[in-house]
Design an enzyme around this catalytic site. Structure first.
Site, PDB file in Angstrom:
ATOM      1  N   GLY A   1       5.582  20.321  75.997  1.00 54.21           N
ATOM      2  CA  GLY A   1       5.309  21.166  74.842  1.00 54.21           C
ATOM      3  C   GLY A   1       3.840  21.085  74.449  1.00 54.21           C
ATOM      4  N   GLY A   2       3.561  20.295  73.428  1.00 46.42           N
ATOM      5  CA  GLY A   2       2.206  20.225  72.857  1.00 46.42           C
ATOM      6  C   GLY A   2       1.099  20.075  73.890  1.00 46.42           C
TER       7      GLY A   2
ATOM      8  N   SER B   1       7.012  14.511  74.122  1.00 45.80           N
ATOM      9  CA  SER B   1       5.713  13.836  73.981  1.00 45.80           C
ATOM     10  C   SER B   1       5.162  13.320  75.315  1.00 45.80           C
ATOM     11  CB  SER B   1       5.804  12.703  72.949  1.00 45.80           C
ATOM     12  OG  SER B   1       6.109  13.228  71.662  1.00 45.80           O
TER      13      SER B   1
ATOM     14  N   HIS C   1      17.082  24.800  74.141  1.00 44.77           N
ATOM     15  CA  HIS C   1      16.087  23.863  73.600  1.00 44.77           C
ATOM     16  C   HIS C   1      16.592  23.331  72.256  1.00 44.77           C
ATOM     17  CE1 HIS C   1      12.454  22.206  71.899  1.00 44.77           C
ATOM     18  NE2 HIS C   1      12.012  22.109  73.130  1.00 44.77           N
TER      19      HIS C   1
ATOM     20  N   GLU D   1      15.200  22.839  69.550  1.00 46.74           N
ATOM     21  CA  GLU D   1      14.768  23.600  68.363  1.00 46.74           C
ATOM     22  C   GLU D   1      15.692  24.786  68.134  1.00 46.74           C
ATOM     23  OE1 GLU D   1      10.681  23.993  69.613  1.00 46.74           O
ATOM     24  OE2 GLU D   1      10.392  21.848  69.258  1.00 46.74           O
TER      25      GLU D   1
ATOM     26  N   GLU E   1      15.721  15.982  76.913  1.00 44.79           N
ATOM     27  CA  GLU E   1      14.702  15.882  75.871  1.00 44.79           C
ATOM     28  C   GLU E   1      15.300  15.207  74.642  1.00 44.79           C
ATOM     29  OE1 GLU E   1      11.448  19.100  76.494  1.00 44.79           O
ATOM     30  OE2 GLU E   1      13.030  19.942  75.273  1.00 44.79           O
TER      31      GLU E   1
ATOM     32  N   ASN F   1       6.052  24.518  78.064  1.00 44.59           N
ATOM     33  CA  ASN F   1       6.781  25.236  77.016  1.00 44.59           C
ATOM     34  C   ASN F   1       5.793  25.460  75.868  1.00 44.59           C
ATOM     35  OD1 ASN F   1       8.449  26.182  75.031  1.00 44.59           O
ATOM     36  ND2 ASN F   1       9.592  24.258  74.748  1.00 44.59           N
ATOM     37  N   TRP F   2       5.246  26.664  75.844  1.00 47.44           N
ATOM     38  CA  TRP F   2       4.214  26.954  74.824  1.00 47.44           C
ATOM     39  C   TRP F   2       4.818  27.106  73.434  1.00 47.44           C
ATOM     40  CZ3 TRP F   2       0.572  31.100  77.533  1.00 47.44           C
ATOM     41  CH2 TRP F   2      -0.162  30.443  78.541  1.00 47.44           C
ATOM     42  N   LYS F   3       6.143  27.222  73.362  1.00 42.48           N
ATOM     43  CA  LYS F   3       6.814  27.458  72.064  1.00 42.48           C
ATOM     44  C   LYS F   3       6.176  28.683  71.381  1.00 42.48           C
ATOM     45  CE  LYS F   3       8.078  22.627  71.993  1.00 42.48           C
ATOM     46  NZ  LYS F   3       8.453  21.453  71.215  1.00 42.48           N
TER      47      LYS F   3
ATOM     48  N   GLY G   1       7.557  16.348  70.055  1.00 43.99           N
ATOM     49  CA  GLY G   1       6.490  16.654  69.106  1.00 43.99           C
ATOM     50  C   GLY G   1       6.216  15.534  68.119  1.00 43.99           C
TER      51      GLY G   1
HETATM   52  P1  PGA Z   1       6.496  18.041  73.216  1.00 41.33           P
HETATM   53  O1  PGA Z   1       7.666  19.124  73.380  1.00 41.33           O
HETATM   54  O2  PGA Z   1       5.921  17.807  74.592  1.00 41.33           O
HETATM   55  O3  PGA Z   1       5.510  18.675  72.290  1.00 41.33           O
HETATM   56  O4  PGA Z   1       7.119  16.797  72.655  1.00 41.33           O
HETATM   57  C1  PGA Z   1       8.511  19.127  74.496  1.00 41.33           C
HETATM   58  C2  PGA Z   1       9.522  20.240  74.338  1.00 41.33           C
HETATM   59  O5  PGA Z   1      10.007  20.436  73.217  1.00 41.33           O
HETATM   60  O6  PGA Z   1       9.879  20.943  75.313  1.00 41.33           O
END
Ligand code: PGA
Length: 247
Positions: free
Chosen positions: A230-231, A209, A92, A94, A164, A9-11, A170
């Protein structure tokens, strides 16, 4: 036996140049699992073309619950399918927290994706306050119930669920494998109440994470079928190392 699935997930990250570098590095990787790369809308065509015929499928990070029409700024699932997307993240945290997506809207988006032949990666998870208040399973079960009101377990078995915990996204703070496993098992039990065989086939990913260093112990849990990353997915080598942990 469920085949593991790891999704990037590159966001809201990337550029034409950095995407091209990522895909060039990725071409040398032979992942032992299914892989999806969820790029920002505007780069889907670029990334899709670059990944074509390779070892990763294309995904988007959101879709509209509406059919095409007068919805300025929205992106229809039809358009994602047209660009070659096979997958789409829905709900998600967010989007739930910052863009007001409710359980019902998330469920509508999941159903819309399925109707179009896209596989939703349906995200659920509790906030820190909810976990500290002992409400984790209640919150996740309500999020899942909304989805199950609009989608069958057999349909979800062709797609994926992502657990999640919001406090782990993050933040560098990962759920312990036991904490994650507890919720994954509860989600599977909820699915099994509606359709036990389909629940056994459904992939439930962990996200929050995940790094090369902790992926192995998370993926070794009996109900963790891969990850939503994500990250750590922004660096192709790190993402490849996480995929390698999904043997
Ligand atoms: P993260 O994000 O790996 O940066 O914690 C995961 C996500 O939000 O899908």
């Amino acid at each position: 036996m469920r085949r593991k699935l790891v999704a990037a997930n590159w966001k809201m990250n990337g550029s034409s140049a950095s995407n091209a570098q990522w895909v060039t590095a990725w071409r040398r990787v032979s992942p032992p699992c299914d892989v999806v790369v969820c790029a920002p809308f505007v780069y889907l065509a670029q990334v899709g073309e670059a990944l074509a015929a390779g070892s990763a499928q294309l995904g988007a990070q959101n879709l509209s619950e509406q059919t095409p029409g007068a919805f300025t700024g929205e992106v229809a699932g039809e358009m994602l399918a047209d660009l070659g997307c096979r997958w789409v993240i829905v709900g998600h945290s967010e989007r739930r927290a910052m863009y007001g997506e409710t359980n019902e809207l998330v469920a509508k988006k999941a159903a819309r994706a399925i109707a179009l032949g896209l596989k939703p990666i349906v995200c659920v998870g509790e906030t820190l306050a909810e976990r500290d208040g002992g409400r984790t399973l209640e919150v996740v079960s309500a999020q899942m119930a909304a989805v199950l009101a609009q989608c069958t377990v057999a349909q979800l078995a062709e797609a994926a669920i992502a657990y999640e915990p919001v406090w782990a996204i993050g933040t560098g703070r990962t759920a312990t494998p036991a904490q994650a496993q507890e919720v994954h098992a509860a989600v599977r039990a909820q699915l099994a109440q509606a359709d036990a065989p389909a629940a056994q086939r459904t992939r439930i990913l962990y996200g929050g994470s995940v790094k090369p260093a902790n992926a192995g112990e998370l993926f070794a849990q009996p109900d963790i079928d891969g990850g939503l990353i994500g990250g750590a997915s922004l660096v192709a080598a790190d993402f490849a190392a996480i995929c390698a942990a999904a043997k």
